[in-house]
Design an enzyme around this catalytic site. Structure first.
Site, mmCIF file in Angstrom:
data_model
loop_
_atom_site.group_PDB
_atom_site.id
_atom_site.type_symbol
_atom_site.label_atom_id
_atom_site.label_comp_id
_atom_site.label_asym_id
_atom_site.label_seq_id
_atom_site.Cartn_x
_atom_site.Cartn_y
_atom_site.Cartn_z
ATOM 1 N N SER A 212 -0.431 -1.758 15.143
ATOM 2 C CA SER A 212 0.328 -2.940 15.577
ATOM 3 C C SER A 212 0.604 -2.899 17.063
ATOM 4 O O SER A 212 1.055 -1.880 17.586
ATOM 5 C CB SER A 212 1.706 -2.986 14.893
ATOM 6 N N HIS B 116 -2.622 -8.204 13.989
ATOM 7 C CA HIS B 116 -3.864 -7.474 13.720
ATOM 8 C C HIS B 116 -5.024 -8.459 13.803
ATOM 9 O O HIS B 116 -5.095 -9.402 13.022
ATOM 10 C CB HIS B 116 -3.828 -6.829 12.325
ATOM 11 N N HIS C 258 -4.302 -2.823 5.250
ATOM 12 C CA HIS C 258 -3.304 -1.896 4.727
ATOM 13 C C HIS C 258 -3.283 -1.950 3.199
ATOM 14 O O HIS C 258 -3.590 -2.975 2.598
ATOM 15 C CB HIS C 258 -1.902 -2.276 5.239
ATOM 16 N N TYR D 261 -0.690 -2.163 1.418
ATOM 17 C CA TYR D 261 0.302 -3.133 0.935
ATOM 18 C C TYR D 261 -0.235 -4.556 0.892
ATOM 19 O O TYR D 261 0.375 -5.440 0.296
ATOM 20 C CB TYR D 261 1.603 -3.071 1.762
ATOM 21 N N GLU D 262 -1.381 -4.793 1.547
ATOM 22 C CA GLU D 262 -1.968 -6.134 1.484
ATOM 23 C C GLU D 262 -2.628 -6.393 0.132
ATOM 24 O O GLU D 262 -3.036 -7.524 -0.151
ATOM 25 C CB GLU D 262 -2.981 -6.315 2.625
ATOM 26 N N ALA E 101 2.155 2.253 14.342
ATOM 27 C CA ALA E 101 3.579 2.117 14.636
ATOM 28 C C ALA E 101 4.314 2.830 13.506
ATOM 29 O O ALA E 101 3.884 2.761 12.354
ATOM 30 C CB ALA E 101 3.966 0.645 14.664
ATOM 31 N N MET F 264 2.984 2.954 7.361
ATOM 32 C CA MET F 264 2.302 2.386 6.185
ATOM 33 C C MET F 264 0.779 2.429 6.317
ATOM 34 O O MET F 264 0.079 1.594 5.740
ATOM 35 C CB MET F 264 2.762 0.938 5.973
ATOM 36 N N SER F 265 0.273 3.388 7.087
ATOM 37 C CA SER F 265 -1.185 3.451 7.267
ATOM 38 C C SER F 265 -1.601 4.896 7.536
ATOM 39 O O SER F 265 -0.904 5.834 7.164
ATOM 40 C CB SER F 265 -1.605 2.566 8.449
ATOM 41 N N ASN G 33 10.977 2.239 16.026
ATOM 42 C CA ASN G 33 12.357 2.040 15.557
ATOM 43 C C ASN G 33 12.818 3.350 14.936
ATOM 44 O O ASN G 33 11.998 4.206 14.617
ATOM 45 C CB ASN G 33 12.392 0.940 14.480
ATOM 46 N N HIS H 131 9.956 -6.541 11.438
ATOM 47 C CA HIS H 131 8.612 -6.507 12.005
ATOM 48 C C HIS H 131 8.651 -6.970 13.464
ATOM 49 O O HIS H 131 7.864 -6.512 14.283
ATOM 50 C CB HIS H 131 7.687 -7.384 11.153
#
Ligand code: HPA
Length: 280
Positions: free
Chosen positions: A31, A62, A84, A86-87, A114, A215-216, A239, A251
């Site tokens: 990201s 992306h 990802h 989660y997609e 990120a 998440m990746s 963060n 996000h």
């Protein structure tokens, strides 16, 4: 995985129809890092959408294409955007683009992302910090290697005792030193997403030994090691992880901090690739 092997070969051939470029290093941009493409002397661009059966990213920020070209003397293939878990894609599809780059000639991959900072023993991680991955925890998401093994890619039970190449890590530290870019180190945990974690989950992850969460990346690192590629991983801490900061996670915040760190992050990646280009 017979069907997956066929798909991989089809992808490789579709890319080959568009460019004969042979990359040595793959770069996967997380990201907010899309601008790294500006540093590549691009010879060909291939949108994922042109490749039949290719998973395409649905996430804002992306872009979704391969760039082939040079950074210094290093021939690179850059993934501007990744898909990802989660997609909704199975892990096997999430890692398909990277495997295709392995088949095209990439012997190394620089994975970026990120991540939320949980903290290290040496000192806290702050938003904006860059963190070199020392290792990862991937046990909370399915393995990209699940299912019938494709021996042409790698062994059934690949070793994961040194996923993140000590050699590439040393190179990254040298580049960071030269460029005066502070670089932290830690263990990355891949969470399934897409929801951010709860404070209780973050306390659990800290107890497990995680320093950052995202998440990746870990699934891609596993697929790359399976193929025998050398792997480097760098996180941008965008963060503090859930429960460690007062404000709710968003996000927007992730994208904003990634954008602010992007110049440093791009300079570091460029420094690593310039050094690699001088090696051969
Ligand atoms: N958690 C998971 N993924 C992330 C985070 C986070 O806090 N920040 C950026 N990606």
């Amino acid at each position: 995985m017979g069907a997956m092997w066929e798909r991989l070969l089809a992808c490789k051939e579709e890319i080959r129809k568009r460019t004969g470029f042979v990359p040595a290093t793959a770069v996967v941009l997380g990201s907010g890092l899309g601008d790294f493409g500006d540093l590549v002397k691009t010879e060909a661009a291939v949108p994922y959408g042109e490749l039949p059966g290719f998973p395409s990213s649905t996430v804002a920020g992306h872009r979704g294409r391969f760039l082939f070209g040079y950074v210094g003397k290093e021939p690179v293939a850059v993934m501007q955007g990744r898909v990802h878990y989660y997609e909704g894609y199975p892990m096997e599809e999430v890692v398909l683009p990277l495997r295709a780059l392995g088949l095209l000639g990439c012997r190394r991959v620089l994975l970026t992302n990120a991540a939320g900072g949980i903290g290290t023993e040496k000192g806290d991680l702050a938003p904006g910090d860059l963190m070199l991955l020392l290792d990862h925890i991937a046990s909370l998401v399915p393995s990209p290697l699940r299912g019938q093994n494709e021996e042409k890619l790698g062994p059934r039970f690949p070793d994961m005792s040194a996923v993140y190449s000590p050699r590439l890590r040393a190179l990254a530290k040298e580049a960071a030193g030269r460029l005066e870019i502070p670089l932290k180190e830690g263990v990355y945990l891949q969470a399934p997403g897409p929801q951010y974690e709860t404070p209780a989950e973050i306390r659990a992850f800290a107890a497990l030994g995680a320093n950052a969460v995202g998440m990746s990346t870990a699934c891609e690192a596993i697929a790359a090691r399976h193929m025998g590629m050398e792997v480097l991983g760098i996180s941008c801490i965008t963060n503090l992880a859930a429960g460690l900061q007062k404000a709710p996670l968003s996000h927007e915040e992730v994208k904003k901090t990634a954008a602010e760190a992007s110049r440093r992050f791009c300079a570091l990646l460029e420094g690593v690739l310039l050094a690699l280009g001088e090696e051969e």
